[in-house]
Scaffold this motif. Structure first.
Motif, PDB file in Angstrom:
ATOM      1  N   GLY A   1      53.805  38.747  17.634  1.00  8.68           N
ATOM      2  CA  GLY A   1      54.033  38.400  19.027  1.00  8.68           C
ATOM      3  C   GLY A   1      52.942  37.476  19.535  1.00  8.68           C
ATOM      4  O   GLY A   1      51.840  37.416  18.973  1.00  8.68           O
ATOM      5  N   PHE A   2      53.222  36.754  20.609  1.00 10.47           N
ATOM      6  CA  PHE A   2      52.262  35.812  21.167  1.00 10.47           C
ATOM      7  C   PHE A   2      51.131  36.538  21.892  1.00 10.47           C
ATOM      8  O   PHE A   2      51.356  37.556  22.566  1.00 10.47           O
ATOM      9  CB  PHE A   2      52.947  34.851  22.147  1.00 10.47           C
ATOM     10  CG  PHE A   2      53.746  33.784  21.466  1.00 10.47           C
ATOM     11  CD1 PHE A   2      53.116  32.653  20.941  1.00 10.47           C
ATOM     12  CD2 PHE A   2      55.125  33.892  21.342  1.00 10.47           C
ATOM     13  CE1 PHE A   2      53.846  31.666  20.304  1.00 10.47           C
ATOM     14  CE2 PHE A   2      55.867  32.909  20.710  1.00 10.47           C
ATOM     15  CZ  PHE A   2      55.224  31.787  20.196  1.00 10.47           C
ATOM     16  N   LEU A   3      49.932  36.020  21.729  1.00 12.06           N
ATOM     17  CA  LEU A   3      48.787  36.489  22.492  1.00 12.06           C
ATOM     18  C   LEU A   3      48.947  36.043  23.937  1.00 12.06           C
ATOM     19  O   LEU A   3      49.259  34.878  24.200  1.00 12.06           O
ATOM     20  CB  LEU A   3      47.510  35.887  21.903  1.00 12.06           C
ATOM     21  CG  LEU A   3      46.181  36.338  22.469  1.00 12.06           C
ATOM     22  CD1 LEU A   3      45.829  37.728  21.971  1.00 12.06           C
ATOM     23  CD2 LEU A   3      45.076  35.361  22.055  1.00 12.06           C
ATOM     24  N   GLU A   4      48.768  36.957  24.890  1.00 16.04           N
ATOM     25  CA  GLU A   4      48.941  36.629  26.296  1.00 16.04           C
ATOM     26  C   GLU A   4      47.597  36.343  26.962  1.00 16.04           C
ATOM     27  O   GLU A   4      46.548  36.789  26.477  1.00 16.04           O
ATOM     28  CB  GLU A   4      49.657  37.783  27.009  1.00 16.04           C
ATOM     29  CG  GLU A   4      51.086  37.985  26.529  1.00 16.04           C
ATOM     30  CD  GLU A   4      51.850  39.010  27.345  1.00 16.04           C
ATOM     31  OE1 GLU A   4      51.205  39.737  28.152  1.00 16.04           O
ATOM     32  OE2 GLU A   4      53.077  39.094  27.184  1.00 16.04           O
ATOM     33  N   PRO A   5      47.596  35.609  28.083  1.00 15.69           N
ATOM     34  CA  PRO A   5      46.347  35.353  28.797  1.00 15.69           C
ATOM     35  C   PRO A   5      45.649  36.660  29.175  1.00 15.69           C
ATOM     36  O   PRO A   5      46.290  37.636  29.574  1.00 15.69           O
ATOM     37  CB  PRO A   5      46.809  34.597  30.056  1.00 15.69           C
ATOM     38  CG  PRO A   5      48.078  33.934  29.638  1.00 15.69           C
ATOM     39  CD  PRO A   5      48.732  34.895  28.696  1.00 15.69           C
ATOM     40  N   GLY A   6      44.335  36.677  29.010  1.00 16.09           N
ATOM     41  CA  GLY A   6      43.559  37.853  29.367  1.00 16.09           C
ATOM     42  C   GLY A   6      43.523  38.930  28.313  1.00 16.09           C
ATOM     43  O   GLY A   6      42.991  40.017  28.552  1.00 16.09           O
ATOM     44  N   GLU A   7      44.083  38.669  27.117  1.00 11.61           N
ATOM     45  CA  GLU A   7      44.100  39.647  26.038  1.00 11.61           C
ATOM     46  C   GLU A   7      43.135  39.246  24.933  1.00 11.61           C
ATOM     47  O   GLU A   7      43.002  38.061  24.611  1.00 11.61           O
ATOM     48  CB  GLU A   7      45.489  39.752  25.407  1.00 11.61           C
ATOM     49  CG  GLU A   7      46.464  40.650  26.118  1.00 11.61           C
ATOM     50  CD  GLU A   7      47.738  40.836  25.312  1.00 11.61           C
ATOM     51  OE1 GLU A   7      48.258  41.963  25.313  1.00 11.61           O
ATOM     52  OE2 GLU A   7      48.223  39.872  24.701  1.00 11.61           O
ATOM     53  N   SER A   8      42.493  40.237  24.337  1.00 15.35           N
ATOM     54  CA  SER A   8      41.801  40.003  23.079  1.00 15.35           C
ATOM     55  C   SER A   8      42.841  40.064  21.957  1.00 15.35           C
ATOM     56  O   SER A   8      43.975  40.530  22.155  1.00 15.35           O
ATOM     57  CB  SER A   8      40.720  41.058  22.855  1.00 15.35           C
ATOM     58  OG  SER A   8      41.317  42.320  22.602  1.00 15.35           O
ATOM     59  N   ILE A   9      42.450  39.609  20.779  1.00 15.94           N
ATOM     60  CA  ILE A   9      43.353  39.672  19.627  1.00 15.94           C
ATOM     61  C   ILE A   9      43.736  41.124  19.335  1.00 15.94           C
ATOM     62  O   ILE A   9      44.912  41.447  19.097  1.00 15.94           O
ATOM     63  CB  ILE A   9      42.696  39.014  18.401  1.00 15.94           C
ATOM     64  CG1 ILE A   9      42.584  37.501  18.610  1.00 15.94           C
ATOM     65  CG2 ILE A   9      43.477  39.332  17.123  1.00 15.94           C
ATOM     66  CD1 ILE A   9      41.768  36.789  17.552  1.00 15.94           C
ATOM     67  N   GLU A  10      42.751  42.016  19.389  1.00 15.01           N
ATOM     68  CA  GLU A  10      43.014  43.424  19.098  1.00 15.01           C
ATOM     69  C   GLU A  10      43.962  44.035  20.135  1.00 15.01           C
ATOM     70  O   GLU A  10      44.851  44.820  19.788  1.00 15.01           O
ATOM     71  CB  GLU A  10      41.701  44.200  19.065  1.00 15.01           C
ATOM     72  CG  GLU A  10      40.758  43.811  17.939  1.00 15.01           C
ATOM     73  CD  GLU A  10      39.896  42.595  18.278  1.00 15.01           C
ATOM     74  OE1 GLU A  10      39.063  42.236  17.438  1.00 15.01           O
ATOM     75  OE2 GLU A  10      40.072  42.011  19.372  1.00 15.01           O
ATOM     76  N   GLU A  11      43.764  43.677  21.398  1.00 10.45           N
ATOM     77  CA  GLU A  11      44.631  44.212  22.448  1.00 10.45           C
ATOM     78  C   GLU A  11      46.064  43.715  22.299  1.00 10.45           C
ATOM     79  O   GLU A  11      47.020  44.470  22.511  1.00 10.45           O
ATOM     80  CB  GLU A  11      44.075  43.821  23.816  1.00 10.45           C
ATOM     81  CG  GLU A  11      42.790  44.563  24.176  1.00 10.45           C
ATOM     82  CD  GLU A  11      42.069  43.970  25.373  1.00 10.45           C
ATOM     83  OE1 GLU A  11      41.187  44.633  25.907  1.00 10.45           O
ATOM     84  OE2 GLU A  11      42.396  42.816  25.765  1.00 10.45           O
ATOM     85  N   ALA A  12      46.214  42.444  21.939  1.00  8.38           N
ATOM     86  CA  ALA A  12      47.560  41.904  21.732  1.00  8.38           C
ATOM     87  C   ALA A  12      48.243  42.604  20.562  1.00  8.38           C
ATOM     88  O   ALA A  12      49.438  42.918  20.614  1.00  8.38           O
ATOM     89  CB  ALA A  12      47.490  40.401  21.495  1.00  8.38           C
ATOM     90  N   CYS A  13      47.484  42.848  19.505  1.00 10.31           N
ATOM     91  CA  CYS A  13      48.022  43.558  18.343  1.00 10.31           C
ATOM     92  C   CYS A  13      48.519  44.940  18.750  1.00 10.31           C
ATOM     93  O   CYS A  13      49.647  45.336  18.426  1.00 10.31           O
ATOM     94  CB  CYS A  13      46.948  43.661  17.267  1.00 10.31           C
ATOM     95  SG  CYS A  13      47.391  44.685  15.851  1.00 10.31           S
ATOM     96  N   ALA A  14      47.679  45.686  19.470  1.00 13.07           N
ATOM     97  CA  ALA A  14      48.053  47.046  19.882  1.00 13.07           C
ATOM     98  C   ALA A  14      49.268  47.029  20.802  1.00 13.07           C
ATOM     99  O   ALA A  14      50.159  47.884  20.692  1.00 13.07           O
ATOM    100  CB  ALA A  14      46.862  47.713  20.574  1.00 13.07           C
TER     101      ALA A  14
END
Length: 330
Positions: free
Chosen positions: A228-241
């Protein structure tokens, strides 16, 4: 192609292959479309006189894309390779530089890229006898790694150019600058630069099993990693989770990095991850994924060998393939 241009092409191609065969990679693993060996020479892009001189240099080369398809030729020993043309020829076909991109340097040789469009195949016109145009995704594994990476760079840049012919700020036509790496609006003076869209792609694992998903539109039996795409304000780890929770209903405990892959469709960077997930029932969201399925490590090994009945892995060109293989072989 003239003898001098052919000789220059052979020198460049041969030198790249020799250098890359003995080069130390930046990481333990290089995905398809990564590993561009050119010195991008970004410090020279704003020097219009220098770029013009390189274009006029008879030793400078250019690769060509037509409707996103690269011009290639047969490679000695099998497979394909970039079919370079003279940079002077590319400049003549570039619509006053609008379709031209300065790719960088190989030692002292300047390399450009030309973007051509339209219904008529240029291999039957101005580029007759110089090669054939092929779909990059279809031939990526038949190309030397450095060639695939160079072409991916050009394809992504030209996709950006097509989407920014007009200024997003005021709507007026924009103009290329800095060797094609920037566009300027003459009306409002806004400057526009190419963008890369980060995508997290992860293999959820729990003990001796990994989770794969499939979309209804995929080939029968195809399973792959979640993404999925990384969203503004997210770290890579947060986007993964977030993506693991949204697509499969599982909580992520930790994330580790594997590798990245430039993906020129149109301009993404795939960030490959292994996600340790907590115990729980995996449930497909039925929006992004039609199904999720656990595979034991032994099943994953069989999957990668094409020996698991009713299931198949993504092709070797995809970073998802490499994530599954890396975990299965641990």
């Amino acid at each position: 192609m003239g003898a001098s241009a052919r000789a220059a092409h052979d020198v460049l191609t041969g030198a790249i292959q020799r250098a890359m065969s003995g080069a130390m990679p930046l990481s333990a693993f290089t995905n398809v479309f990564a590993g561009n060996p050119l010195d991008r020479a970004s410090y020279q892009r704003s020097n219009a006189d220098w770029v013009a001189a390189r274009l006029a240099d008879p030793d400078s080369l250019a690769l060509v894309l037509w409707n996103g398809k690269p011009l290639v030729e047969a490679k000695n020993g099998g497979g394909s390779q970039i079919a370079y043309v003279r940079a002077q020829m590319a400049n003549e076909l570039s619509d006053a530089g609008e379709r031209l991109l300065f790719m960088g340097l190989w030692k002292e040789t300047a390399v450009f890229a030309l973007d051509m469009e339209g219904a008529a195949d240029p291999a039957d016109g101005p580029l007759e006898g110089l090669g054939r145009f092929e779909d990059l995704r279809a031939i990526a594994l038949d190309l030397p790694g450095p060639d695939a990476a160079i072409l991916a760079t050009a394809k992504a840049m030209f996709e950006w150019r097509r989407r920014h012919r007009h200024c997003p700020n005021c709507g007026q036509p924009s103009q290329p600058a800095e060797g094609g790496w920037k566009r300027i609006c003459p009306a409002c003076k806004a400057e526009h630069f190419p963008r890369t869209d980060p995508v997290v792609i992860m293999l959820p694992v729990n003990g001796e099993r990994c989770l794969l998903g499939r979309q209804a539109a995929w080939p029968q039996g195809m399973y792959s990693a979640l993404a999925g795409f990384l969203e503004p304000g997210e770290s890579i780890e947060e986007a993964c989770a977030r993506e693991v929770w949204e697509e499969a209903g599982l909580r992520t405990a930790s994330v580790r990095y594997h590798s990245t892959q430039p993906w020129p469709y149109p301009s993404s960077l795939m960030i490959g991850l292994i996600a340790e997930v907590e115990d729980g029932e995996a449930t497909a969201d039925k929006t992004e994924l039609d199904e999720v399925r656990w595979f034991t490590r032994e099943e994953a090994r069989s999957l990668m060998k094409g020996a698991l009945t009713g299931a198949r892995a993504p092709g070797a060109m995809a970073i998802a393939h490499q994530l599954i293989k890396a975990w299965a072989d641990e």
